[in-house]
Write a protein that holds these residues in place. Structure first.
Motif, short mmCIF file in Angstrom:
data_model
loop_
_atom_site.label_atom_id
_atom_site.label_comp_id
_atom_site.label_asym_id
_atom_site.label_seq_id
_atom_site.Cartn_x
_atom_site.Cartn_y
_atom_site.Cartn_z
N ASN A 3 21.88 11.15 25.32
CA ASN A 3 21.49 10.24 24.25
C ASN A 3 22.08 8.86 24.54
N ALA A 26 15.70 10.11 18.33
CA ALA A 26 16.68 11.00 18.96
C ALA A 26 16.70 12.37 18.27
N SER A 77 25.32 13.17 18.77
CA SER A 77 25.48 13.81 20.08
C SER A 77 26.73 14.68 20.13
#
Length: 306
Positions: A182, A161, A209
């Motif tokens: 995400n 990520a 995020s």
């Protein structure tokens, strides 16, 4: 004294009512998405020409690839399962007319990102779906009883990520638009025993995020953590769908209606309701030995039936 108690109870009642109103407003996003401004299919194409989806060979990643193509995006599919992606790519190209690029990469490895970066050069990337992820074991288990694949899991669930976001965020910032989804998990919204390292990795994704959204929302970029409960995928052994366990297709279609509704979403109404219920249960109950042992026995019994 009586007046003081009366005022306290009145204030408490007002506080409870306000909490209830806030919950109702939150649920209205799922019950009446049109009131909150459902994104038309054309919205996604305004982000840019291409959508990049990791873990695209199966489950949620496959569903995002197909649905975003249906909404006008060209697709970059990234996974280690080349044959599966090739089949999906042919389906997308034939049914939607959109372009598809396939990048074969194993996200448990760290040397893949230069190869990915080279294949993404020159593409106007409007959407990134950081979906790739793995469980240490399909069945819940205590930390020492689960396979010792900690490093692989962290590379796949956490590092991927961060690295993929870094690859595409620069051009999004320059164009002052973009969407990053995400895919976290409801297991990351609280410390979840029996899924310890998976829960911790998904908590990282959610926090990452939300912090990024705070930094980059002023640049016109939407960054959202998606935290589903049950979704039927190969990772969850293709569980039977029901009111809670959604098919990948149904979950993705609904979750895309909420991409502008905050920095975190459960993705669908059923999961939002379940999440609200779970928040009312004290962690001391969830973390108790009795509950854990009972849960393990239920799973063991279910496994014997299959």
């Amino acid at each position: 004294m009586e007046l003081l108690i009366q005022r306290f109870l009145t204030a408490l009642g007002i506080f409870v009512c306000l909490q209830f109103i806030v919950k109702c407003v939150g649920f209205s996003k799922y019950l009446f998405p049109s009131l909150w401004g459902v994104m038309p299919p054309s919205f996604f194409r305004t982000m840019g020409e291409w959508a990049v989806v990791t873990g695209a060979g199966d489950g949620i990643g496959k569903a995002y690839s197909i649905e975003l193509a249906n909404r006008g995006m060209n697709i970059v599919m990234i996974s280690r399962t080349f044959a599966k992606m090739k089949k999906i790519a042919v389906e997308i190209e034939q049914t939607t007319g959109r372009k598809v690029i396939i990048i074969e990469a194993d996200f448990t490895k760290t040397e893949i990102y230069k190869h990915i970066e080279e294949n993404l050069k020159g593409l106007e990337i409007g959407i990134l779906v950081n979906n790739v992820g793995m469980l240490p074991s399909p069945e819940p288990s205590r930390f020492l009883a689960s396979p010792a694949i900690d490093e692989n899991l962290i590379h796949c669930n956490v590092v991927s990520a961060v690295k993929m976001t870094r690859l595409v965020l620069t051009q999004m910032e320059q164009r002052r638009k973009g969407l990053i989804l995400n895919i976290s998990s409801a297991c990351g919204t609280f410390p979840c025993p029996l899924y310890t390292i998976y829960s911790a990795s998904k908590a990282f994704v959610s926090t990452f995020s939300k912090a990024l959204q705070a930094e980059y929302k002023i640049k016109g970029i939407i960054i959202q953590a998606v935290t589903p409960y049950g979704v039927s995928t190969p990772m969850t052994k293709n569980q039977k769908t029901n009111i809670i366990t959604k098919s990948s297709r149904d979950f993705v279609q609904e979750s895309l209606n909420h991409v502008t509704h905050g920095n975190e979403t459960f993705g669908c109404l059923a999961h939002a309701v379940l999440g609200s219920i779970m928040k009312q249960i004290p962690l001391s109950v969830i973390h108790s030995d009795r509950v854990q042992e009972r849960f393990l026995k239920i799973i063991e019994k279910a496994m014997k039936k299959t």
